[in-house]
Scaffold this motif. Structure first.
Motif: not given
Length: 138
Positions: A105-112, A134-136
Motif C-alpha cells: 500500500m502507499t503511505d496514504q493507503e496505510v494511513a487511511d 513514511s517515517s516507518f
C-alpha cells in the motif's frame, strides 16, 4: 512589564495551538475522506480475516474492534500493515499465533486503513498521517 509580555506571549501561543487543532473544516473533511477510503481498503485487504465487524475469528484471527493491542501502539500498527506480523501476539488477554502478510500500500493507503480501523467499532484513535507512515519505511 515583563509579566504582561509573558502573559500576552502565552495567550498568543495558546491561541495558535488551539487554531491548529480547531474544527477546521478542511481537517475534518480530510479525516472524513480518509475514513471513507480506509473503509474501502479494509474491505479489500482486511475483511476476510478480521470480518466485517472487526471482531476477527476467535482463536484464529484477532479482533480489531476494542483491541488493546491495536490501540496501544500506533507505530507498531503501521509497521505491521507495511511488513506483516507472525508469531504470538496477545490481544485482549487471548494469545494468537498466525501470520498476517504485509500489504503493498502507499503511505496514504496505510494511513487511511488505520484511521478507519482505529476509529471504528468503538475504537477511538488519533489520526495517522501519511507523513507518520513514511517515517516507518525509512
Amino acid at each position: 512589564m515583563y509579566l504582561k509580555a509573558l502573559i500576552l506571549s502565552s495567550i498568543f501561543t495558546f491561541t495558535i495551538f488551539l487554531c491548529s487543532f480547531s474544527g477546521d473544516s478542511d481537517q475534518g473533511d480530510n479525516l472524513k475522506q480518509s475514513l471513507e477510503r480506509g473503509k474501502e481498503l479494509y474491505r479489500s485487504y482486511c475483511i476476510t480475516c478480521h470480518i466485517q465487524n472487526g471482531k476477527g475469528v476467535p482463536e484464529i484471527f484477532p479482533p480489531l474492534a476494542h483491541s488493546d493491542y491495536l490501540m496501544d501502539n500506533a507505530g507498531r500498527s503501521i509497521e505491521q500493515v507495511i511488513n506483516g506480523v507472525s508469531g504470538e501476539i496477545t490481544v485482549n488477554g487471548v494469545t494468537y499465533n498466525n501470520v498476517m502478510p504485509g500489504f503493498d500500500m502507499t503511505d496514504q493507503e496505510v494511513a487511511d486503513v488505520l484511521n478507519y480501523i482505529r476509529n471504528s467499532w468503538g475504537n477511538k484513535g488519533e489520526v495517522i498521517t501519511e507523513k507518520q507512515v513514511s517515517s516507518f519505511r525509512k
